[in-house]
Design a protein around this motif. Structure first.
Motif, PDB file in Angstrom:
ATOM      1  N   THR A  28     -25.489  28.485  -1.212  1.00  0.00           N
ATOM      2  CA  THR A  28     -24.098  28.925  -1.069  1.00  0.00           C
ATOM      3  C   THR A  28     -23.244  27.741  -0.599  1.00  0.00           C
ATOM      4  O   THR A  28     -23.642  27.009   0.294  1.00  0.00           O
ATOM      5  CB  THR A  28     -24.019  30.079  -0.049  1.00  0.00           C
ATOM      6  N   GLY A  29     -22.108  27.560  -1.249  1.00  0.00           N
ATOM      7  CA  GLY A  29     -21.216  26.453  -0.896  1.00  0.00           C
ATOM      8  C   GLY A  29     -21.389  25.236  -1.786  1.00  0.00           C
ATOM      9  O   GLY A  29     -20.545  24.344  -1.808  1.00  0.00           O
ATOM     10  N   ALA A  30     -22.476  25.188  -2.559  1.00  0.00           N
ATOM     11  CA  ALA A  30     -22.714  24.040  -3.439  1.00  0.00           C
ATOM     12  C   ALA A  30     -21.795  24.128  -4.647  1.00  0.00           C
ATOM     13  O   ALA A  30     -21.426  25.213  -5.083  1.00  0.00           O
ATOM     14  CB  ALA A  30     -24.167  24.026  -3.900  1.00  0.00           C
ATOM     15  N   SER A  31     -21.412  22.966  -5.156  1.00  0.00           N
ATOM     16  CA  SER A  31     -20.616  23.002  -6.384  1.00  0.00           C
ATOM     17  C   SER A  31     -21.535  22.748  -7.578  1.00  0.00           C
ATOM     18  O   SER A  31     -22.468  21.948  -7.512  1.00  0.00           O
ATOM     19  CB  SER A  31     -19.462  21.999  -6.317  1.00  0.00           C
ATOM     20  N   VAL A  32     -21.292  23.480  -8.629  1.00  0.00           N
ATOM     21  CA  VAL A  32     -22.124  23.350  -9.833  1.00  0.00           C
ATOM     22  C   VAL A  32     -21.233  23.035 -11.035  1.00  0.00           C
ATOM     23  O   VAL A  32     -20.069  23.433 -11.083  1.00  0.00           O
ATOM     24  CB  VAL A  32     -22.929  24.641 -10.129  1.00  0.00           C
ATOM     25  N   ALA A  33     -21.823  22.300 -11.966  1.00  0.00           N
ATOM     26  CA  ALA A  33     -21.142  22.021 -13.238  1.00  0.00           C
ATOM     27  C   ALA A  33     -21.693  22.987 -14.283  1.00  0.00           C
ATOM     28  O   ALA A  33     -22.785  23.539 -14.112  1.00  0.00           O
ATOM     29  CB  ALA A  33     -21.399  20.572 -13.656  1.00  0.00           C
ATOM     30  N   GLU A  34     -20.936  23.191 -15.337  1.00  0.00           N
ATOM     31  CA  GLU A  34     -21.414  24.047 -16.417  1.00  0.00           C
ATOM     32  C   GLU A  34     -22.711  23.458 -16.969  1.00  0.00           C
ATOM     33  O   GLU A  34     -22.798  22.260 -17.199  1.00  0.00           O
ATOM     34  CB  GLU A  34     -20.347  24.137 -17.523  1.00  0.00           C
ATOM     35  N   GLY A  56     -17.983  25.544 -10.821  1.00  0.00           N
ATOM     36  CA  GLY A  56     -17.380  26.168  -9.644  1.00  0.00           C
ATOM     37  C   GLY A  56     -18.216  25.943  -8.408  1.00  0.00           C
ATOM     38  O   GLY A  56     -19.125  25.113  -8.390  1.00  0.00           O
ATOM     39  N   THR A  57     -17.884  26.717  -7.372  1.00  0.00           N
ATOM     40  CA  THR A  57     -18.612  26.642  -6.110  1.00  0.00           C
ATOM     41  C   THR A  57     -19.372  27.949  -5.916  1.00  0.00           C
ATOM     42  O   THR A  57     -18.802  29.022  -6.104  1.00  0.00           O
ATOM     43  CB  THR A  57     -17.616  26.459  -4.938  1.00  0.00           C
ATOM     44  N   VAL A  58     -20.643  27.827  -5.543  1.00  0.00           N
ATOM     45  CA  VAL A  58     -21.459  29.031  -5.361  1.00  0.00           C
ATOM     46  C   VAL A  58     -20.954  29.788  -4.136  1.00  0.00           C
ATOM     47  O   VAL A  58     -20.970  29.257  -3.026  1.00  0.00           O
ATOM     48  CB  VAL A  58     -22.948  28.656  -5.166  1.00  0.00           C
ATOM     49  N   SER A  59     -20.463  31.016  -4.340  1.00  0.00           N
ATOM     50  CA  SER A  59     -19.975  31.791  -3.200  1.00  0.00           C
ATOM     51  C   SER A  59     -20.992  32.829  -2.732  1.00  0.00           C
ATOM     52  O   SER A  59     -20.963  33.241  -1.581  1.00  0.00           O
ATOM     53  CB  SER A  59     -18.640  32.459  -3.522  1.00  0.00           C
ATOM     54  N   ALA A  60     -21.871  33.279  -3.621  1.00  0.00           N
ATOM     55  CA  ALA A  60     -22.872  34.265  -3.182  1.00  0.00           C
ATOM     56  C   ALA A  60     -24.010  34.381  -4.194  1.00  0.00           C
ATOM     57  O   ALA A  60     -23.792  34.223  -5.404  1.00  0.00           O
ATOM     58  CB  ALA A  60     -22.229  35.633  -3.005  1.00  0.00           C
ATOM     59  N   PHE A  61     -25.198  34.641  -3.672  1.00  0.00           N
ATOM     60  CA  PHE A  61     -26.303  35.102  -4.521  1.00  0.00           C
ATOM     61  C   PHE A  61     -26.257  36.618  -4.520  1.00  0.00           C
ATOM     62  O   PHE A  61     -26.211  37.235  -3.454  1.00  0.00           O
ATOM     63  CB  PHE A  61     -27.643  34.599  -3.983  1.00  0.00           C
ATOM     64  N   LEU A  62     -26.265  37.220  -5.680  1.00  0.00           N
ATOM     65  CA  LEU A  62     -26.106  38.671  -5.779  1.00  0.00           C
ATOM     66  C   LEU A  62     -27.454  39.381  -5.877  1.00  0.00           C
ATOM     67  O   LEU A  62     -27.513  40.607  -5.869  1.00  0.00           O
ATOM     68  CB  LEU A  62     -25.217  39.005  -6.971  1.00  0.00           C
ATOM     69  N   VAL A  76     -25.428  35.312  -9.691  1.00  0.00           N
ATOM     70  CA  VAL A  76     -24.809  34.336  -8.800  1.00  0.00           C
ATOM     71  C   VAL A  76     -23.297  34.413  -8.996  1.00  0.00           C
ATOM     72  O   VAL A  76     -22.813  34.500 -10.121  1.00  0.00           O
ATOM     73  CB  VAL A  76     -25.291  32.898  -9.126  1.00  0.00           C
ATOM     74  N   GLU A  77     -22.566  34.398  -7.882  1.00  0.00           N
ATOM     75  CA  GLU A  77     -21.106  34.424  -7.971  1.00  0.00           C
ATOM     76  C   GLU A  77     -20.550  33.026  -7.692  1.00  0.00           C
ATOM     77  O   GLU A  77     -20.973  32.363  -6.746  1.00  0.00           O
ATOM     78  CB  GLU A  77     -20.551  35.416  -6.944  1.00  0.00           C
ATOM     79  N   LEU A  78     -19.624  32.608  -8.543  1.00  0.00           N
ATOM     80  CA  LEU A  78     -18.968  31.303  -8.378  1.00  0.00           C
ATOM     81  C   LEU A  78     -17.483  31.510  -8.094  1.00  0.00           C
ATOM     82  O   LEU A  78     -16.872  32.431  -8.627  1.00  0.00           O
ATOM     83  CB  LEU A  78     -19.069  30.477  -9.663  1.00  0.00           C
ATOM     84  N   GLU A  79     -16.916  30.630  -7.259  1.00  0.00           N
ATOM     85  CA  GLU A  79     -15.456  30.518  -7.193  1.00  0.00           C
ATOM     86  C   GLU A  79     -15.080  29.397  -8.137  1.00  0.00           C
ATOM     87  O   GLU A  79     -15.591  28.285  -8.021  1.00  0.00           O
ATOM     88  CB  GLU A  79     -14.989  30.183  -5.766  1.00  0.00           C
ATOM     89  N   THR A  80     -14.220  29.708  -9.101  1.00  0.00           N
ATOM     90  CA  THR A  80     -13.903  28.693 -10.134  1.00  0.00           C
ATOM     91  C   THR A  80     -12.478  28.197  -9.966  1.00  0.00           C
ATOM     92  O   THR A  80     -11.676  28.807  -9.270  1.00  0.00           O
ATOM     93  CB  THR A  80     -14.060  29.283 -11.535  1.00  0.00           C
TER      94      THR A  80
END
Lengths: 80, 324
Positions: A28-34, A56-62, A76-80
């Motif tokens: 959580t909090g890590a940024s990921v690329a497509e 985006g940034t990982v905001s939660a594991f669902l 996984v939820e991302l903030e984009t």
């Protein structure tokens, strides 16, 4: 910020990490690329990598590590 | 003159009617798990029965065709696209040279099938083109397809034609709870009466261990009748003296998690066989996925033969209609 959910393309068991004693792919909090791998789904004794389909940034594991998941389930939820 | 695999999906293999006649020497038949979808696919594209096609599971492959041909997608309910335009399934479709077939997210079922005019031309191995991946024989180099593989078209096209379509009423639905008929025996006497009733009353959940070898289920615990084990059976009450396993037979190692053996399974061993899924109902089982549910509906031998006769008659009727 918009939120985006990465879904499972296969049914199976979801794993946060590539092997039991390895670090998680992302936290959580890590940024990921497509295209980045964010987890694994095991089905039929094969492992299928779950890739981010947006940046985006990982905001939660669902789902929890080792939870059974279905096709289309949010992982996984991302903030984009 | 070929199909190029751009993305193999999860596990896509070349399959036909199977490698029949070698069970007694320990060779399972392999072949398309959903026999109905496979045969109808061949009929749609106008192939000789028995031409090889592709079987995928959960994730469809991405395939490029190097010449004009006719294809049909059958089996699971899954969106299929040629060059990004959605195509109908259970219908033969003309695809131009250079076009690419791809798939969206599975809606229901588990295994899509792709039939190509002429069939897939891989060498016959003991009379079949079916892939048996466990020992690496048949199909394309004895294995599941990989990106970059190039599969030549075969010469088993009889009357390739686009626009053939299966009536909606004949397209199987893939409910998330499947019902399959079970002929009880050979060793059902090993279960207590309560446990045998529990087996057929339970909605069993398909576990992630569900592939061409077999399907493992979860949902209840079953108890065996206590006995002094006969010579050669070992001490586990789930064991009997070794015998042949019918394809589709059900065993319950340890009394938990029953397994239905499918077309790539071991041909014999020492687990008690509770019953056998009627052959044509393996098609339904093949279209269930991890997380789906299955009920085993007991039938007697006459009932089992009737289920098989009716289903094969329907297939014949559909094939005749498509050939006319």
């Amino acid at each position: 910020m918009a939120s985006h959910k990465i879904t499972s393309r296969t049914p199976g068991v979801f794993y946060h990490r590539p092997s039991p004693d390895a670090d998680p792919y992302v936290t959580t909090g890590a940024s990921v690329a497509e295209g980045d791998t964010v987890g694994l789904v095991e089905v039929m004794k094969t492992f299928h990598e779950v890739k981010a389909d947006a940046a985006g940034t990982v905001s939660a594991f669902l789902v929890e590590n080792e939870d059974e998941v279905t096709i289309g389930q949010d992982l996984v939820e991302l903030e984009t | 003159m070929s199909v190029i695999v751009r993305d193999p999906g999860l596990e896509t293999t070349v399959q036909d009617t199977g490698r029949l006649g070698y069970y007694s020497i320990g060779f399972p038949p392999s072949g398309a798990l959903d026999s109905f979808a496979y045969h109808v696919g061949n009929a749609l594209v106008g192939n000789e029965p028995g031409a090889a096609g592709l079987e995928a599971v959960y994730l469809g492959p991405t395939l490029e065709f190097t010449q004009d041909t006719v294809i049909a997608v059958t089996g699971a309910d899954i969106p299929a696209f040629v060059d990004d335009a959605e195509i109908p399934t259970w219908e033969s479709v003309a695809v131009p040279a250079g076009s690419v077939l791809s798939f969206g997210q599975l809606r229901a079922g588990a295994r899509p099938y792709v039939a190509v005019a002429g069939g897939i031309d891989v060498p016959l191995y003991y009379g079949s083109r079916s892939t048996y991946t466990l020992v690496g024989i048949g199909g394309f180099q004895g294995r599941a397809l990989r990106a970059g593989d190039e599969l030549p078209f075969g010469s088993l096209a009889r009357d390739p034609r686009a626009g053939r379509r299966v009536d909606d009423a004949d397209i199987p639905s893939h409910p998330s709870t499947a019902e399959v008929h079970l002929l009880v025996g050979l060793h059902s006497y090993r279960l207590t009466e309560d446990s045998l009733a529990r087996f057929t009353d339970t909605e069993w959940k398909v576990t992630p261990d569900a592939n061409r070898v077999g399907y493992r289920f979860r949902g209840a615990e079953l108890e065996f009748v206590p006995r002094e084990q006969p010579f050669g059976a070992g001490s586990d009450p789930a064991n009997v003296t070794d015998c042949g396993y019918p394809v589709g037979s059900v065993q319950v190692p340890g009394g938990v998690e029953p397994i239905v053996l499918l077309q790539d399974a071991v041909t014999g061993g020492g687990y008690a066989t509770l019953g056998t899924v009627v052959s044509v109902d393996r098609d339904r089982l093949a279209q269930t996925k991890t997380g789906d549910r299955t009920r085993f509906v007991p039938v007697d031998l006459d009932g089992a033969l009737e289920v098989r006769r009716d289903r094969l008659a329907a297939l014949d009727r559909i094939r005749s209609a498509l050939a006319s």
